[in-house]
Design a protein around this motif. Sequence first.
Motif, PDB file in Angstrom:
ATOM      1  N   GLN A 105       0.886  -1.234  -0.031  1.00 43.89           N
ATOM      2  CA  GLN A 105       0.046   0.192   0.019  1.00 43.89           C
ATOM      3  C   GLN A 105       0.799   1.210   0.043  1.00 43.89           C
ATOM      4  OE1 GLN A 105      -3.162   0.175   3.060  1.00 43.89           O
ATOM      5  NE2 GLN A 105      -3.019   2.343   3.012  1.00 43.89           N
ATOM      6  N   PHE A 106       0.497   2.100  -0.664  1.00 42.84           N
ATOM      7  CA  PHE A 106       1.146   3.593  -1.021  1.00 42.84           C
ATOM      8  C   PHE A 106       0.709   4.200  -1.779  1.00 42.84           C
ATOM      9  CE2 PHE A 106       2.086   0.603  -4.467  1.00 42.84           C
ATOM     10  CZ  PHE A 106       1.989   1.352  -5.581  1.00 42.84           C
ATOM     11  N   PRO A 107       1.024   5.728  -1.574  1.00 42.46           N
ATOM     12  CA  PRO A 107       0.827   6.913  -2.548  1.00 42.46           C
ATOM     13  C   PRO A 107       1.704   6.731  -3.943  1.00 42.46           C
ATOM     14  CG  PRO A 107       1.924   7.804  -0.781  1.00 42.46           C
ATOM     15  CD  PRO A 107       1.929   6.310  -0.437  1.00 42.46           C
ATOM     16  N   VAL A 108       0.888   6.835  -4.790  1.00 38.56           N
ATOM     17  CA  VAL A 108       1.547   7.085  -6.185  1.00 38.56           C
ATOM     18  C   VAL A 108       2.218   8.449  -6.015  1.00 38.56           C
ATOM     19  CG1 VAL A 108       1.616   7.322  -8.691  1.00 38.56           C
ATOM     20  CG2 VAL A 108       0.084   5.645  -7.343  1.00 38.56           C
ATOM     21  N   GLN A 109       3.461   8.439  -6.355  1.00 36.81           N
ATOM     22  CA  GLN A 109       4.512   9.837  -6.191  1.00 36.81           C
ATOM     23  C   GLN A 109       5.052   9.994  -7.741  1.00 36.81           C
ATOM     24  OE1 GLN A 109       6.609   9.065  -2.666  1.00 36.81           O
ATOM     25  NE2 GLN A 109       5.345  10.334  -1.420  1.00 36.81           N
ATOM     26  N   TRP A 110       4.911  11.048  -8.503  1.00 36.58           N
ATOM     27  CA  TRP A 110       5.620  11.332  -9.697  1.00 36.58           C
ATOM     28  C   TRP A 110       5.491  10.106 -10.360  1.00 36.58           C
ATOM     29  CZ3 TRP A 110       5.864  15.765 -11.507  1.00 36.58           C
ATOM     30  CH2 TRP A 110       6.030  16.902 -10.767  1.00 36.58           C
ATOM     31  N   TYR A 111       4.205   9.375 -10.548  1.00 33.45           N
ATOM     32  CA  TYR A 111       4.066   8.328 -11.511  1.00 33.45           C
ATOM     33  C   TYR A 111       4.897   6.878 -11.122  1.00 33.45           C
ATOM     34  CZ  TYR A 111       2.539  12.484 -13.995  1.00 33.45           C
ATOM     35  OH  TYR A 111       1.969  13.640 -14.337  1.00 33.45           O
ATOM     36  N   SER A 112       5.220   6.894  -9.831  1.00 30.91           N
ATOM     37  CA  SER A 112       6.120   5.694  -9.304  1.00 30.91           C
ATOM     38  C   SER A 112       5.519   5.426  -7.707  1.00 30.91           C
ATOM     39  CB  SER A 112       7.457   6.095  -9.305  1.00 30.91           C
ATOM     40  OG  SER A 112       8.380   5.000  -9.203  1.00 30.91           O
ATOM     41  N   THR A 113       6.257   4.400  -7.253  1.00 37.98           N
ATOM     42  CA  THR A 113       6.307   4.015  -5.847  1.00 37.98           C
ATOM     43  C   THR A 113       7.162   5.269  -4.943  1.00 37.98           C
ATOM     44  OG1 THR A 113       7.897   2.693  -5.954  1.00 37.98           O
ATOM     45  CG2 THR A 113       5.933   1.544  -6.334  1.00 37.98           C
ATOM     46  N   PRO A 114       6.969   5.442  -3.789  1.00 37.03           N
ATOM     47  CA  PRO A 114       7.820   5.989  -2.929  1.00 37.03           C
ATOM     48  C   PRO A 114       9.128   5.307  -2.714  1.00 37.03           C
ATOM     49  CG  PRO A 114       5.530   5.683  -1.683  1.00 37.03           C
ATOM     50  CD  PRO A 114       5.441   4.636  -3.153  1.00 37.03           C
ATOM     51  N   PRO A 115       9.982   6.137  -2.525  1.00 42.12           N
ATOM     52  CA  PRO A 115      11.500   5.671  -2.397  1.00 42.12           C
ATOM     53  C   PRO A 115      11.799   4.472  -1.484  1.00 42.12           C
ATOM     54  CG  PRO A 115      11.640   7.975  -2.397  1.00 42.12           C
ATOM     55  CD  PRO A 115      10.068   7.763  -2.234  1.00 42.12           C
ATOM     56  N   LEU A 116      10.948   4.428  -0.242  1.00 42.78           N
ATOM     57  CA  LEU A 116      11.110   3.122   0.548  1.00 42.78           C
ATOM     58  C   LEU A 116      10.807   2.007  -0.272  1.00 42.78           C
ATOM     59  CD1 LEU A 116      11.787   2.388   3.324  1.00 42.78           C
ATOM     60  CD2 LEU A 116       9.912   3.092   4.292  1.00 42.78           C
ATOM     61  N   LEU A 117       9.678   2.106  -0.791  1.00 41.11           N
ATOM     62  CA  LEU A 117       9.080   0.697  -1.269  1.00 41.11           C
ATOM     63  C   LEU A 117      10.219   0.343  -2.213  1.00 41.11           C
ATOM     64  CD1 LEU A 117       7.345  -1.427  -2.039  1.00 41.11           C
ATOM     65  CD2 LEU A 117       5.749   0.172  -3.378  1.00 41.11           C
ATOM     66  N   LYS A 118      10.716   1.149  -3.059  1.00 34.91           N
ATOM     67  CA  LYS A 118      11.952   0.799  -4.242  1.00 34.91           C
ATOM     68  C   LYS A 118      12.872   0.285  -3.308  1.00 34.91           C
ATOM     69  CE  LYS A 118      14.121   0.478  -7.999  1.00 34.91           C
ATOM     70  NZ  LYS A 118      14.887  -0.597  -8.157  1.00 34.91           N
ATOM     71  N   ALA A 119      13.325   0.824  -2.176  1.00 33.27           N
ATOM     72  CA  ALA A 119      14.486   0.377  -1.456  1.00 33.27           C
ATOM     73  C   ALA A 119      14.198  -0.903  -0.886  1.00 33.27           C
ATOM     74  CB  ALA A 119      14.790   1.290  -0.090  1.00 33.27           C
ATOM     75  N   TRP A 120      12.923  -1.157  -0.319  1.00 35.74           N
ATOM     76  CA  TRP A 120      12.462  -2.537   0.021  1.00 35.74           C
ATOM     77  C   TRP A 120      12.701  -3.464  -1.118  1.00 35.74           C
ATOM     78  CZ3 TRP A 120       8.460  -5.798  -1.506  1.00 35.74           C
ATOM     79  CH2 TRP A 120       8.011  -6.864  -0.567  1.00 35.74           C
ATOM     80  N   GLN A 121      12.469  -3.152  -2.252  1.00 40.19           N
ATOM     81  CA  GLN A 121      12.419  -4.155  -3.313  1.00 40.19           C
ATOM     82  C   GLN A 121      13.922  -4.679  -3.424  1.00 40.19           C
ATOM     83  OE1 GLN A 121       9.695  -1.713  -6.168  1.00 40.19           O
ATOM     84  NE2 GLN A 121       9.632  -3.678  -6.974  1.00 40.19           N
ATOM     85  N   ASP A 122      14.696  -3.618  -3.311  1.00 38.93           N
ATOM     86  CA  ASP A 122      16.264  -3.546  -3.751  1.00 38.93           C
ATOM     87  C   ASP A 122      16.749  -4.409  -2.698  1.00 38.93           C
ATOM     88  OD1 ASP A 122      16.055  -2.137  -6.157  1.00 38.93           O
ATOM     89  OD2 ASP A 122      16.835  -0.313  -4.999  1.00 38.93           O
ATOM     90  N   ALA A 123      16.614  -4.259  -1.526  1.00 40.61           N
ATOM     91  CA  ALA A 123      17.059  -5.146  -0.399  1.00 40.61           C
ATOM     92  C   ALA A 123      16.380  -6.278   0.041  1.00 40.61           C
ATOM     93  CB  ALA A 123      16.768  -4.070   0.902  1.00 40.61           C
ATOM     94  N   VAL A 124      14.901  -6.259  -0.037  1.00 39.02           N
ATOM     95  CA  VAL A 124      14.381  -7.575   0.342  1.00 39.02           C
ATOM     96  C   VAL A 124      14.162  -8.503  -0.733  1.00 39.02           C
ATOM     97  CG1 VAL A 124      12.389  -8.692   1.216  1.00 39.02           C
ATOM     98  CG2 VAL A 124      13.220  -6.320   2.346  1.00 39.02           C
ATOM     99  N   LEU A 125      13.504  -8.138  -2.085  1.00 35.73           N
ATOM    100  CA  LEU A 125      13.451  -9.025  -3.163  1.00 35.73           C
ATOM    101  C   LEU A 125      14.740  -9.528  -3.655  1.00 35.73           C
ATOM    102  CD1 LEU A 125      10.285  -7.393  -4.480  1.00 35.73           C
ATOM    103  CD2 LEU A 125      10.336  -9.476  -2.919  1.00 35.73           C
ATOM    104  N   THR A 126      15.529  -8.528  -3.812  1.00 33.81           N
ATOM    105  CA  THR A 126      17.035  -8.875  -4.236  1.00 33.81           C
ATOM    106  C   THR A 126      17.558  -9.944  -3.677  1.00 33.81           C
ATOM    107  OG1 THR A 126      17.313  -6.862  -5.446  1.00 33.81           O
ATOM    108  CG2 THR A 126      19.265  -8.062  -5.008  1.00 33.81           C
TER     109      THR A 126
END
Length: 189
Positions: free
Chosen positions: A67-88
């Motif tokens: 769950q997140f607010p769309v910011q500048w047509y994308s996800t918030p930076p923390l969600l991207k960091a989560w993807q990079d750290a956890v899913l990687t």
Amino acid sequence: MTQTLVLLFHPDLSRSKANAALAGAAAGLAGVDVIDMRAACPDGLDLFRDGAREAARILQARRLVLQFPVQWYSTPPLLKAWQDAVLTRMFYMAYETEGRHLEGTPLMVAATAGNVAEAYRPGGANMFTMTDLLTPLRATANRCKLAWAEPFVLYRADKLTEAELEQASADYAARLSSWIAETATEKVA
């Protein structure tokens, strides 16, 4: 085992009406845990320092909501960091012990947007549909073999009246309940 885990990626939940209301509605459902990821990982680096904790958290869930607010047509930076750290970590560094066990988990995106729905279409103010804008998350779900569900999207999130916000929260709770029932037999441990 957590039945449904909602990971909330809002940069400042104290300033949110819509995401806070949606999170409250989700938290009121049986078997649903909501985690404010900004509170859990204030600097975002915790994700990289303790990826095992985050991997274990999501492996305990039968279904996952981002769950997140769309910011500048994308996800918030923390969600991207989560993807990079956890899913990687899970899919490239610890696939056999972590990533493989996440495969098949149902995934839903719950996103809020500030503009009206009509703005998210070809020729609209934002040029693209919300489905188009969420394509990177859908591609991620595909790569990780997560069962993608139709996203829940709330438009005009920062402009809703109290009555509209209450209705949106009820709609979200109903959608989650329906999705939970539909996926009750998926990801059996």
